[in-house]
Scaffold this active site. Structure first.
Site, PDB file in Angstrom:
ATOM      1  N   LYS A  88       0.861  -1.189   0.000  1.00 40.26           N
ATOM      2  CA  LYS A  88       0.000   0.000   0.000  1.00 40.26           C
ATOM      3  C   LYS A  88       0.891   1.230   0.000  1.00 40.26           C
ATOM      4  O   LYS A  88       2.036   1.174   0.467  1.00 40.26           O
ATOM      5  CB  LYS A  88      -0.877   0.023   1.263  1.00 40.26           C
ATOM      6  CG  LYS A  88      -2.122   0.864   1.110  1.00 40.26           C
ATOM      7  CD  LYS A  88      -3.245   0.057   0.482  1.00 40.26           C
ATOM      8  CE  LYS A  88      -4.538   0.814   0.403  1.00 40.26           C
ATOM      9  NZ  LYS A  88      -5.642  -0.133   0.121  1.00 40.26           N
TER      10      LYS A  88
HETATM   11  N1  GLU Z   1      -7.338   0.010  -3.129  1.00 38.00           N
HETATM   12  C1  GLU Z   1      -8.092  -1.195  -3.370  1.00 38.00           C
HETATM   13  C2  GLU Z   1      -8.131  -2.048  -2.119  1.00 38.00           C
HETATM   14  O1  GLU Z   1      -7.992  -1.565  -1.028  1.00 38.00           O
HETATM   15  C3  GLU Z   1      -7.629  -1.946  -4.602  1.00 38.00           C
HETATM   16  C4  GLU Z   1      -6.180  -2.307  -4.647  1.00 38.00           C
HETATM   17  C5  GLU Z   1      -5.721  -2.859  -5.983  1.00 38.00           C
HETATM   18  O2  GLU Z   1      -6.505  -2.968  -6.911  1.00 38.00           O
HETATM   19  O3  GLU Z   1      -4.525  -3.179  -6.067  1.00 38.00           O
HETATM   20  O4  GLU Z   1      -8.374  -3.223  -2.173  1.00 38.00           O
END
Ligand code: GLU
Length: 437
Positions: A127
């Site tokens: 993240k």
């Molecule tokens: N931000 C989204 C999540 O928290 C998607 C992450 C992604 O597609 O890599 O799952």
């Protein structure tokens, strides 16, 4: 020298608090650690490896300086955390928010590891974030902050290393700038470095709606298990963006009544059910649900006490807490947001027989279609929207079915069940790969 003052004392008892966080509050990372602790008794011999999940593999803090439109130079703090890579490259979104902290990004990266393993996409967890309120930036400043951040984290991301995606306050345009910046730096167009891109730049049909569609899909499955009719069900949604807005729309199309919606601007209510397409249009025009003409305004705290069957938190972390969990009347909470429920609130809801469908399965639809996008980019062959939605629904139903079964078999909550499945997959891979050197 007492163990406390001995810098060389074994660290196993420090409960995974890295030194760079000693002065920080544990925040969401503390919640994530509690969730891992709750699952450890169910991991059998793999419990030997559980500390792996309490130590993010790699955490990068970057300075992001940009020229502001008024001629000054501003510095922002950015992060990219690769929590785990046992099952594949890092994967997870990037959020732009004024309150983002390293602890929060660590937790969000940890939840990505669990989520990716729970739906069995071949990724670890990662993240990122920048501590900025993007609403205060001009479009030029937004582009510059995105490009500088991408360059700074460029040393650890890549199509086979770590693949960012949209999250809170980031969208297709930001992904296009990230893809372009990375590509410029390496001298070739690398569409697979991020997902959630515009369709014409290697994006996937269905990606924008995927998280909301996944929330809806597992919500319907969970409702079936507890004998809750979707038709006529009363729904309250917190956050009406890409996740809450789409999930609300799909539930309304299936005959449910979205009676209350809360976002950063206000809380609205309509007993007969809100006109969801009209509300989505209002949000697009004004940026918030506040002031929607066909609804009454409610006080902020009244939201949690709204009489309803299904509650969908789809905003930020730590919204359902000890303070409001007792007020919730819904039979089911579907977590569209990451980390919206604290462990204390989880216990209160369990004791009150409210089913919580946890983030790590409920909102996994987004990353599942991100995986499809990445596969399409690699093969340069693109699928139809029907094909994507059908594959998404199949994966979500199968994954939720497995979670439900594990919860029944072990008499645990759906959160602990999802963690059992996810942690076992990660730690099994960890064990087979072995410790290097
Ligand atoms: N931000 C989204 C999540 O928290 C998607 C992450 C992604 O597609 O890599 O799952």
């Amino acid at each position: 020298m007492s163990p406390a003052s001995n810098p060389y004392a074994p660290t196993a008892t420090t409960h995974a608090l890295p030194s760079y966080l000693q002065a920080d509050k544990l925040g969401p990372w503390g919640i994530y650690l509690q969730q891992v602790d709750r699952v450890t008794p169910y991991l059998g011999h793999l419990a030997r490896w559980v500390e792996t999940l309490k130590h993010p593999k790699r955490s990068l803090i970057v300075d992001v300086p940009i020229h502001m439109d008024d001629g000054t130079i501003a510095h922002f703090e950015g992060y990219r955390v690769q929590h785990n890579a046992s099952r594949g490259p890092g994967k997870g979104g990037v959020r732009f928010h004024q309150d983002v902290t390293l602890s929060e990004v660590m937790a969000l990266a940890g939840w990505m590891s669990i989520k990716n393993a729970a739906v069995n996409v071949p990724y670890g967890g990662a993240k990122g974030g920048i501590r900025v309120d993007p609403k205060k930036l001009s479009i030029g400043e937004l582009e510059r902050i995105t490009r500088r951040y991408t360059s700074e984290i460029g040393i650890i991301i890549g199509p086979t290393k770590d693949i960012p995606a949209p999250d809170v306050n980031t969208d297709e345009q930001i992904m296009a700038w990230m893809m372009d910046t990375y590509s410029m730096n390496i001298g070739e167009t690398a569409t697979g470095v991020v997902t959630g891109k515009p369709i014409h730049l290697g994006g996937s049909l269905g990606r924008r709606e995927a998280t909301g569609r996944g929330v809806y899909t597992v919500g319907v499955e969970a409702a079936r298990h507890i004998g809750l009719q979707i038709e006529g069900a009363r729904i309250a949604v917190q956050g009406f963006g890409n996740v809450g807005g789409i999930a609300g729309k799909l539930f309304a199309e299936a005959g449910a009544r979205v009676v209350a919606v809360q976002d950063h601007g206000g809380t609205i209510y309509r007993e007969a059910g809100l006109d969801v397409p009209a509300l989505l249009f209002h949000v697009k025009q004004t940026g918030s649900v506040a002031g929607f003409p066909q609804a009454e305004a409610l006080a902020h705290d009244a939201f949690w006490g709204v009489d309803g069957d299904i509650l969908i938190p789809a905003a930020l972390e730590q919204q359902i807490t000890e303070a409001n969990a007792g007020k919730i009347t819904a039979r089911m909470v579907i977590e569209g947001a990451n980390g919206p429920t604290t462990p204390e609130a989880d216990d209160i809801l369990r004791d009150r027989n409210v089913l919580v469908v946890p983030d790590v399965i409920a909102n996994a639809g987004g990353v599942t279609v991100s995986y499809f996008e990445w596969v399409q980019d690699f093969s340069s062959f693109f699928w139809s929207e029907d094909e994507i939605n059908a594959r998404l629904v199949r994966i979500m139903k199968e994954a939720f079915g497995a979670v439900w079964q594990v919860a029944q078999d072990n008499q645990v909550t759906l959160r602990t069940a999802t963690f059992i499945i996810g942690c076992k997959r990660i730690l099994h891979a960890r064990e087979m790969r072995g410790l290097y050197p």
